[in-house]
Design a protein around this motif. Structure first.
Motif, PDB file in Angstrom:
ATOM      1  N   CYS A  75      -6.732  -2.547  -0.624  1.00  0.00           N
ATOM      2  CA  CYS A  75      -5.922  -3.167   0.680  1.00  0.00           C
ATOM      3  C   CYS A  75      -4.322  -2.818   0.211  1.00  0.00           C
ATOM      4  O   CYS A  75      -4.183  -3.612  -0.969  1.00  0.00           O
ATOM      5  CB  CYS A  75      -6.518  -4.484   1.187  1.00  0.00           C
ATOM      6  SG  CYS A  75      -5.334  -5.134   2.318  1.00  0.00           S
ATOM      7  N   ALA A 133      -3.411  -2.626   5.646  1.00  0.00           N
ATOM      8  CA  ALA A 133      -4.243  -1.309   5.566  1.00  0.00           C
ATOM      9  C   ALA A 133      -5.274  -1.184   4.616  1.00  0.00           C
ATOM     10  O   ALA A 133      -4.871  -1.581   3.413  1.00  0.00           O
ATOM     11  CB  ALA A 133      -3.158  -0.079   5.459  1.00  0.00           C
ATOM     12  N   CYS A 146     -12.324   1.846   7.443  1.00  0.00           N
ATOM     13  CA  CYS A 146     -10.873   1.821   7.186  1.00  0.00           C
ATOM     14  C   CYS A 146     -10.144   0.967   8.497  1.00  0.00           C
ATOM     15  O   CYS A 146     -10.733   0.996   9.812  1.00  0.00           O
ATOM     16  CB  CYS A 146     -10.291   3.314   7.383  1.00  0.00           C
ATOM     17  SG  CYS A 146     -10.902   4.293   6.210  1.00  0.00           S
ATOM     18  N   ARG A 148      -6.164  -0.756   9.959  1.00  0.00           N
ATOM     19  CA  ARG A 148      -4.814  -0.918   9.691  1.00  0.00           C
ATOM     20  C   ARG A 148      -4.184  -1.992  10.651  1.00  0.00           C
ATOM     21  O   ARG A 148      -4.741  -2.261  11.859  1.00  0.00           O
ATOM     22  CB  ARG A 148      -4.249   0.298  10.201  1.00  0.00           C
ATOM     23  CG  ARG A 148      -2.810   0.479   9.965  1.00  0.00           C
ATOM     24  CD  ARG A 148      -2.108   1.717  10.826  1.00  0.00           C
ATOM     25  NE  ARG A 148      -2.071   1.221  12.153  1.00  0.00           N
ATOM     26  CZ  ARG A 148      -1.565   2.056  12.910  1.00  0.00           C
ATOM     27  NH1 ARG A 148      -1.245   3.368  12.805  1.00  0.00           N
ATOM     28  NH2 ARG A 148      -1.434   1.787  14.424  1.00  0.00           N
ATOM     29  N   ASP A 149      -3.072  -2.548  10.525  1.00  0.00           N
ATOM     30  CA  ASP A 149      -2.780  -3.566  11.494  1.00  0.00           C
ATOM     31  C   ASP A 149      -2.135  -2.774  12.665  1.00  0.00           C
ATOM     32  O   ASP A 149      -2.041  -1.700  12.782  1.00  0.00           O
ATOM     33  CB  ASP A 149      -1.572  -4.397  10.788  1.00  0.00           C
ATOM     34  CG  ASP A 149      -0.254  -3.515  10.459  1.00  0.00           C
ATOM     35  OD1 ASP A 149       0.431  -3.128  11.604  1.00  0.00           O
ATOM     36  OD2 ASP A 149      -0.094  -3.142   9.554  1.00  0.00           O
ATOM     37  N   GLY A 152       1.002  -0.491  12.366  1.00  0.00           N
ATOM     38  CA  GLY A 152       1.140   0.331  11.508  1.00  0.00           C
ATOM     39  C   GLY A 152       1.948  -0.041  10.475  1.00  0.00           C
ATOM     40  O   GLY A 152       2.740   0.876   9.867  1.00  0.00           O
ATOM     41  N   ARG A 154       1.814  -1.413   7.624  1.00  0.00           N
ATOM     42  CA  ARG A 154       1.357  -0.818   6.537  1.00  0.00           C
ATOM     43  C   ARG A 154       0.655   0.397   6.835  1.00  0.00           C
ATOM     44  O   ARG A 154      -0.612   0.306   7.330  1.00  0.00           O
ATOM     45  CB  ARG A 154       0.407  -1.826   5.839  1.00  0.00           C
ATOM     46  CG  ARG A 154       1.208  -3.097   5.396  1.00  0.00           C
ATOM     47  CD  ARG A 154       2.408  -2.847   4.411  1.00  0.00           C
ATOM     48  NE  ARG A 154       3.084  -4.025   4.109  1.00  0.00           N
ATOM     49  CZ  ARG A 154       3.218  -4.865   3.188  1.00  0.00           C
ATOM     50  NH1 ARG A 154       2.059  -4.834   2.383  1.00  0.00           N
ATOM     51  NH2 ARG A 154       3.814  -5.893   3.180  1.00  0.00           N
ATOM     52  N   LEU A 156      -1.436   4.040   7.079  1.00  0.00           N
ATOM     53  CA  LEU A 156      -2.656   4.615   6.487  1.00  0.00           C
ATOM     54  C   LEU A 156      -2.876   5.720   7.261  1.00  0.00           C
ATOM     55  O   LEU A 156      -3.085   6.029   8.697  1.00  0.00           O
ATOM     56  CB  LEU A 156      -3.860   3.592   6.788  1.00  0.00           C
ATOM     57  CG  LEU A 156      -5.113   3.820   6.064  1.00  0.00           C
ATOM     58  CD1 LEU A 156      -4.876   3.895   4.511  1.00  0.00           C
ATOM     59  CD2 LEU A 156      -6.286   3.149   6.591  1.00  0.00           C
ATOM     60  N   SER A 170      -2.063   6.158   1.672  1.00  0.00           N
ATOM     61  CA  SER A 170      -0.891   5.313   2.400  1.00  0.00           C
ATOM     62  C   SER A 170       0.072   6.216   2.753  1.00  0.00           C
ATOM     63  O   SER A 170       0.939   5.824   3.512  1.00  0.00           O
ATOM     64  CB  SER A 170      -0.536   4.462   1.317  1.00  0.00           C
ATOM     65  OG  SER A 170      -1.292   3.283   0.890  1.00  0.00           O
TER      66      SER A 170
END
Length: 311
Positions: A75, A133, A146, A148-149, A152, A154, A156, A170
């Motif tokens: 993470c 992410a 998988c 992700r916020d 985005g 963070r 991915l 990343s």
């Protein structure tokens, strides 16, 4: 900022792939790195570049807990509702207090493992407040999750190749260049194709630049494949001495569209400005500049218009 990296479905030895690609995201985590192969998840390799911010001693990843030995977590993130930043007092509504999780580290992302074990991946994403992410591997079920916020913050990137290799990273630069290019082509083509549904004649705005030229060329190609009973129209909008007008004519001749030049003057811009601002409901200069021609001049043609634009 940390770097997470994973490959699944490999046919060659994992060291070949890790040596050639994993190091490309070293700049995301200069404090420590780790590559791991777990025989329980065959034909895979996962890696982590760490920038130590929270729990510098025990927060290394891939993270595993004694409570859930079948789970592995990578993470890059900050989970704000894990606990209060100032001191050890728990934030009201914090995940540790709310669910009575038994933490093994002081790392904020540990809550992802607890949430998953308690209710699956949907339980994870609906309860997290933060930027993140993650790649979560469930060796018991043989599944990879998988997340992700929403915005985005963070990043991915995911790649699934024709030979069945799944790559997650990343940064896009760490994925194979050829496969990334093929993925972009597939997604852009599909995006244009699904919009060829209008019952009226379709047109494209064309400036002669990369974005509009790609969209126009794909539209012409896909329209032919779909046997649409007309030629795709392209429109170049600008002042008569605009270099875009010249470039658009060249592209239109190359792709075989029915091309039209639409000219306007400085006085036309002044006359159109109030109406454009009224309909846009914003005075953002980039949006207004682009919309004077697109929204005002093109109203005379009143057809579905495809636009390829970069800001």
């Amino acid at each position: 900022m940390c770097g997470i990296w994973a490959l699944f479905g490999l046919s060659a030895h994992t060291s070949i792939h890790s040596n050639s690609s994993f190091t490309k995201i070293h700049h995301r985590g200069p404090d420590a790195w780790r590559i791991e192969f777990d025989n329980r998840v065959k034909n895979s390799c996962i890696g982590f570049h760490r920038l130590s911010i929270v729990d510098c001693l025990y927060g290394m990843q891939p993270m595993k807990l004694h409570q859930y030995p079948y789970l592995s977590l990578l993470c890059n993130g900050e989970i704000y509702n894990c606990h209060r930043v100032s001191g050890l007092t728990l934030q009201i509504g914090a995940l540790r207090e709310q669910f009575d999780f038994k933490y093994e580290t002081n790392c904020d992302v540990e809550c992802i493992l607890h949430l998953f074990a308690a209710g699956g991946v949907e339980n994870v994403v609906k309860n997290l407040d933060g930027v993140f992410a993650f790649i979560l591997i469930d060796a018991k079920e043989g599944r990879v999750h998988c997340g992700r916020d929403p915005y985005g913050v963070r990043p991915l990137f995911r790649l699934y190749s024709e030979i069945g290799v799944l790559g997650v990273c990343s940064e896009a630069k760490d994925l194979q260049k050829k496969s990334v290019t093929e993925n972009i082509r597939t997604l852009l083509t599909a995006s244009v194709k699904k919009r060829l549904m209008a019952e009226r004649r379709i047109g494209c705005l064309l400036s002669g630049g990369l974005d509009s030229s790609l969209v126009a060329a794909l539209t012409v190609q896909l329209a032919r494949e779909a046997n649409l009973p007309y030629k795709i129209q392209t429109f170049a909008i600008g002042m008569e001495d605009s270099p875009d007008i010249v470039a658009a004519r060249k592209v239109a001749a190359h792709i075989g569209s029915e091309h039209h030049d639409v000219f306007f003057t400085a006085e036309d811009v002044i006359q159109a400005l109030d109406a454009v601002l009224y309909h846009l409901e914003t005075a953002d200069i980039t949006t207004v500049r682009a919309s004077v021609g697109e929204c005002y001049e093109m109203r005379k043609y009143c057809i579905p218009i495809f636009i390829g634009r970069a800001f």
